[in-house]
Design a protein around this motif. Structure first.
Motif, short mmCIF file in Angstrom:
data_model
loop_
_atom_site.label_atom_id
_atom_site.label_comp_id
_atom_site.label_asym_id
_atom_site.label_seq_id
_atom_site.Cartn_x
_atom_site.Cartn_y
_atom_site.Cartn_z
N ILE A 3 1.20 12.72 11.46
CA ILE A 3 0.23 13.60 12.15
C ILE A 3 -0.97 13.84 11.25
CG2 ILE A 3 -0.14 15.90 13.13
CD1 ILE A 3 2.93 15.97 13.74
N LYS A 4 -0.62 14.13 9.95
CA LYS A 4 -1.65 14.53 9.00
C LYS A 4 -2.66 13.41 8.73
CE LYS A 4 -0.27 15.48 4.77
NZ LYS A 4 0.27 16.17 3.60
N PHE A 5 -2.15 12.22 8.45
CA PHE A 5 -3.06 11.13 8.11
C PHE A 5 -3.45 10.34 9.36
CE2 PHE A 5 -0.45 11.95 4.31
CZ PHE A 5 -1.45 12.34 3.43
N GLY A 45 -2.42 6.05 12.78
CA GLY A 45 -3.31 6.79 11.89
C GLY A 45 -4.20 5.93 11.02
N ILE A 46 -4.57 6.48 9.85
CA ILE A 46 -5.60 5.83 9.01
C ILE A 46 -5.08 4.60 8.26
CG2 ILE A 46 -6.93 7.97 8.68
CD1 ILE A 46 -5.61 8.16 5.86
N GLY A 47 -3.78 4.48 8.17
CA GLY A 47 -3.20 3.31 7.49
C GLY A 47 -3.30 3.41 5.97
N ILE A 48 -2.70 2.44 5.30
CA ILE A 48 -2.66 2.47 3.82
C ILE A 48 -3.02 1.07 3.32
CG2 ILE A 48 -1.19 2.92 1.80
CD1 ILE A 48 0.67 4.37 3.97
N LYS A 49 -3.93 1.03 2.34
CA LYS A 49 -4.29 -0.27 1.76
C LYS A 49 -3.04 -0.90 1.14
CE LYS A 49 -9.12 0.17 0.53
NZ LYS A 49 -10.05 0.49 -0.54
N LYS A 58 3.00 2.34 -4.33
CA LYS A 58 2.76 3.50 -5.20
C LYS A 58 3.11 4.82 -4.53
CE LYS A 58 -0.92 1.92 -8.23
NZ LYS A 58 -2.35 2.02 -8.44
N ILE A 59 2.84 4.93 -3.21
CA ILE A 59 2.91 6.23 -2.52
C ILE A 59 4.28 6.89 -2.55
CG2 ILE A 59 0.94 5.89 -0.98
CD1 ILE A 59 2.93 4.98 1.16
N PHE A 60 5.33 6.12 -2.95
CA PHE A 60 6.67 6.72 -3.01
C PHE A 60 6.93 7.40 -4.35
CE2 PHE A 60 6.98 3.50 0.30
CZ PHE A 60 7.57 4.22 1.33
N THR A 120 -4.61 17.86 2.83
CA THR A 120 -3.81 18.69 1.93
C THR A 120 -2.50 17.98 1.62
OG1 THR A 120 -2.83 19.77 3.83
CG2 THR A 120 -4.69 20.92 2.77
N GLY A 121 -1.87 18.42 0.54
CA GLY A 121 -0.56 17.81 0.22
C GLY A 121 -0.31 17.84 -1.27
N THR A 122 0.92 17.52 -1.64
CA THR A 122 1.30 17.57 -3.06
C THR A 122 1.65 16.19 -3.62
OG1 THR A 122 3.59 17.93 -2.42
CG2 THR A 122 2.24 19.89 -2.83
N GLY A 123 1.86 15.22 -2.77
CA GLY A 123 2.25 13.87 -3.24
C GLY A 123 3.72 13.79 -3.59
N VAL A 124 4.52 14.74 -3.06
CA VAL A 124 5.96 14.72 -3.37
C VAL A 124 6.78 14.31 -2.14
CG1 VAL A 124 7.90 16.09 -4.27
CG2 VAL A 124 5.61 16.52 -5.10
N GLY A 125 6.19 14.47 -0.93
CA GLY A 125 6.93 14.24 0.32
C GLY A 125 7.64 12.89 0.39
N LEU A 126 6.88 11.82 0.13
CA LEU A 126 7.50 10.48 0.24
C LEU A 126 8.51 10.22 -0.87
CD1 LEU A 126 4.59 8.12 1.39
CD2 LEU A 126 6.54 8.93 2.72
N ALA A 127 8.25 10.86 -2.07
CA ALA A 127 9.21 10.72 -3.18
C ALA A 127 10.54 11.33 -2.77
CB ALA A 127 8.68 11.39 -4.43
P1 ADP Z 1 1.31 14.22 0.59
O1 ADP Z 1 1.51 13.97 2.02
O2 ADP Z 1 1.78 15.52 0.17
O3 ADP Z 1 0.00 13.77 0.09
P2 ADP Z 1 3.26 12.25 0.36
O4 ADP Z 1 4.19 11.81 -0.75
O5 ADP Z 1 3.90 12.61 1.62
O6 ADP Z 1 2.34 13.28 -0.20
O7 ADP Z 1 2.34 11.00 0.64
C1 ADP Z 1 1.70 10.35 -0.43
C2 ADP Z 1 0.45 9.71 0.08
O8 ADP Z 1 0.73 8.64 0.96
C3 ADP Z 1 -0.41 10.57 0.88
O9 ADP Z 1 -1.27 11.37 0.08
C4 ADP Z 1 -1.19 9.59 1.74
O10 ADP Z 1 -2.33 9.17 1.03
C5 ADP Z 1 -0.23 8.50 1.93
N1 ADP Z 1 0.43 8.62 3.25
C6 ADP Z 1 1.65 9.12 3.51
N2 ADP Z 1 1.97 8.98 4.82
C7 ADP Z 1 0.92 8.37 5.42
C8 ADP Z 1 0.64 7.95 6.72
N3 ADP Z 1 1.50 8.13 7.73
N4 ADP Z 1 -0.56 7.36 6.95
C9 ADP Z 1 -1.45 7.18 5.97
N5 ADP Z 1 -1.25 7.54 4.69
C10 ADP Z 1 -0.05 8.14 4.40
#
Ligand code: ADP
Length: 637
Positions: A543-545, A572-576, A582-584, A596-603
């Protein structure tokens, strides 16, 4: 393989023999029949399928020509022995030795003849070949007889006779009785001789064996002639003649005509008749080149004419007798020369065969040597590779221990880090709470007293504290997940989990017009809270991205033999691509400013999935949306 090559060599030698034997000279008459014999033999040999057949064909060929062409017979029998010996075909070996014995016998080489007869005898004993055994005993008897050793001759003849009686070999019996009779005759035991001749004759008559009957009659006639019993002698010869005429045996006819003539001459009875018989005999003998009979007939004629006082004719036949005798002598000496020649050639051929065998042996040895070399090479390669493997194993062992040590160090440092994360997130919360309370208090009481800059500063502090709070909360959450060892599990209906997640996120779902499509989800054995957190983090991010007017989220599940494969897809916006791995990691964020966010969710998501022995990954294209996949192996209920 060896048999095959030997067969080829033998056939080659037979072909070769065409050039060595049968040279035109005194044997001109035989050459045409030799080439026919050889051609026939070639045909027979080429159609023979086994070495047994080949050995038999060669042995029979040798036997058939043993009188007419002993030289060729020697070759054939030697080749037959080769075939039989290679495959240890005892019957064939015995028959060939016997034939070889016969050939030496005809050459008057009694020593070698007896050697081969004994070889055949021993083999025939081994294989219980009774017919063959009786022949061997008989022929050895013949040798003793020739050496005038009548005692041993009789003993061997007797053994042969016994065997023939036991196997009822009638034709064999005729010869055995005849030979025994010959022994008695030479020992002047006339009665015994007659008894045995008569036994032989009876069997021949009984079995209708004309040749045998004729042959015994001639012998009985000769015996009577010796006894000066001319009348009975004449009758025996007459009967023999009758039988030989039936079978058109020219030699037998000529011989018995002459004997009849001799009986009459000795009786001085009907001399013109005697002359008639002798002339007839002489005629036939001349035609068939039976020189001995020719000489005997001439002698008889000379005697008869002398008795008739026709001395001129007597003289002429006496001359013919002498020249015939010379012919006999010449023939015998010629025969002796041919025998020596054939012996020499057989030795030469044998040495050729031996040479061929040696060449084959040398080749076989070369092959063995080659094989040994190849074997040794392989052995060394094996040894070398064994050595390298050992060195590699040693190195690996060393590397493994270093790796294990490093791993342990890594585990230790990770654990220390995790402990630090927990302790710091937990402990930092306390002073942060104080800062938070006081800055909120400050803001509430003194906000209006501050100028614009002061207001901004206070707002930064409050926002920063909030941010710090959620960061510490997430970090604490993350550390808790890492630290929890025995997470309670039960059957969890994921449909219920999704319902409660939607409820938690209902505010943002409504606010951002999100359409959420969810498959029917399974019930799996898991921890409910963790599942809630996993789906919530992923849906929240989806939802957020998302910058679309209507963010669309799709949750699917597939079951395969590896477990359940879940996917959370968004538009959504997708990821390069370079950031997808890296995002995990903890605190890894790509869009810090806008979102907004902390970068811990996916970890946290990754830790939860890993604790379920699963795997999480993302497939995405920038601007095209993302699909987060996670697989739970063997966790179905
Ligand atoms: P946060 O959401 O708190 O930034 P997350 O660990 O959940 O931290 O996600 C890390 C990063 O991964 C996000 O900051 C975002 O850049 C990218 N990301 C995660 N989920 C998505 C998504 N569904 N679409 C696009 N980018 C995403």
């Amino acid at each position: 393989m060896a048999n095959c090559s030997n067969s080829i060599i033998t056939i080659f030698l037979i072909t070769l023999s065409l050039f060595f034997v049968g040279k035109p000279s005194t044997l001109l008459a035989q050459t045409s029949s030799i080439s026919t014999i050889q051609a026939d033999l070639q045909v027979q040999l080429s159609s023979a399928k086994t070495d047994i057949e080949k050995a038999n064909i060669l042995q029979e060929a040798a036997w058939n020509i043993k009188n007419s062409n002993p030289k060729l017979a020697f070759q054939y029998v030697n080749q037959s022995i080769d075939f039989a010996e290679q495959i240890n075909y005892k019957k064939g070996m015995a028959n060939s030795y016997h034939t070889l014995g016969m050939l030496y016998w005809y050459q008057s080489d009694h020593k070698l003849a007896s050697e081969y007869f004994f070889k055949a005898l021993n083999l025939r004993k081994e294989i219980n070949d009774h017919v063959g055994l009786a022949r061997s005993y008989n022929n050895i008897g013949n040798i003793y007889f020739k050496q005038k050793n009548y005692k041993d001759a009789l003993s061997y003849y007797q053994t042969s006779l016994d065997i023939r009686l036991s196997i009822k070999d009638s034709i064999g019996l005729i010869y055995s009785y005849n030979n025994i009779a010959d022994v008695f005759l030479n020992e002047n035991k006339y009665e015994d001789a007659v008894t045995n001749y008569t036994k032989a004759l009876d069997i021949a008559i009984d079995k209708n064996y004309n040749n045998g009957e004729a042959f015994i009659n001639t012998n009985l006639g000769s015996f009577q002639l010796k006894m000066k019993a001319y009348q009975p002698a004449y009758l025996y010869f007459e009967r023999a003649l009758e039988l030989y005429e039936k079978s058109n045996n020219k030699n037998g006819i000529a011989q018995n005509l002459n004997f009849m003539s001799e009986a009459l001459v000795n009786q001085k009875d009907d001399l013109p008749k005697a002359i008639g018989f002798a002339k007839e005999s002489l005629d036939i003998a001349t035609k068939i080149r039976a020189t001995q009979i020719k000489a005997a007939a001439s002698g008889n004629l000379s005697k008869a004419y002398a008795l008739l006082d026709d001395f001129e004719a007597a003289y002429n036949y006496e001359q013919l007798y002498r020249t015939s005798q010379m012919e006999v002598f010449n023939e015998e000496s010629q025969r002796a020369v041919i025998e020596i020649q054939s012996k020499y050639e057989s030795v030469v051929n044998q040495s050729k065969v031996i040479q061929q065998k040696n060449e084959i042996l040398i080749k076989e040895q070369e092959i063995i040597l080659k094989n040994i070399l190849i074997g040794l090479t392989f052995f060394f390669i094996f040894l070398l590779s064994g050595f390298f493997l050992y060195v590699q194993w040693k190195n690996q062992k060393k590397t493994n221990s270093i790796l294990a040590q490093n791993n342990q160090e890594l585990i230790n440092s990770n654990q220390a880090l995790e402990r630090f994360a927990y302790v710091s997130s937990h402990d930092l919360k306390e002073p942060l709470r104080t800062i938070g309370s006081f800055s909120t208090l400050l803001k509430r009481r003194y906000f209006n007293l501050l100028d614009e800059d002061g207001k901004d500063y206070i707002n930064f502090i409050v926002k920063g504290v909030d941010q710090m709070y959620s960061l510490l909360d997430d970090l604490l959450e993350y550390s808790k997940i890492i630290h929890k060892k025995d997470i309670p599990v039960k059957a969890v209906d994921l449909n219920h989990v999704l319902e409660s997640v939607q409820e938690s996120l209902s505010h943002s779902i409504k606010e951002k017009n999100v359409t959420l499509q969810v498959d029917a989800l399974p019930i799996i054995t898991t921890n409910q809270t963790q599942m809630h957190q996993l789906f919530q983090n992923l849906i929240n991010n989806a939802i957020k991205f998302n910058d679309k007017d209507i963010p669309a989220i799709n949750i699917q599940v597939q079951k395969d033999d590896q477990g359940f494969l879940f996917s959370v897809k968004d538009n959504g916006i997708g990821i390069k691509e370079e950031y997808q791995n890296k995002i995990f990691g903890v605190f890894q964020r790509l869009s810090k400013e806008e979102y907004t966010g902390t970068g811990v969710g996916l970890a946290i998501c990754q830790k939860i999935v890993e604790q379920h022995k699963g795997k999480i990954w993302v497939e995405s294209e920038e601007g095209q949306g993302s699909a987060f996949y996670f697989r739970f192996p063997e966790l179905d209920n």
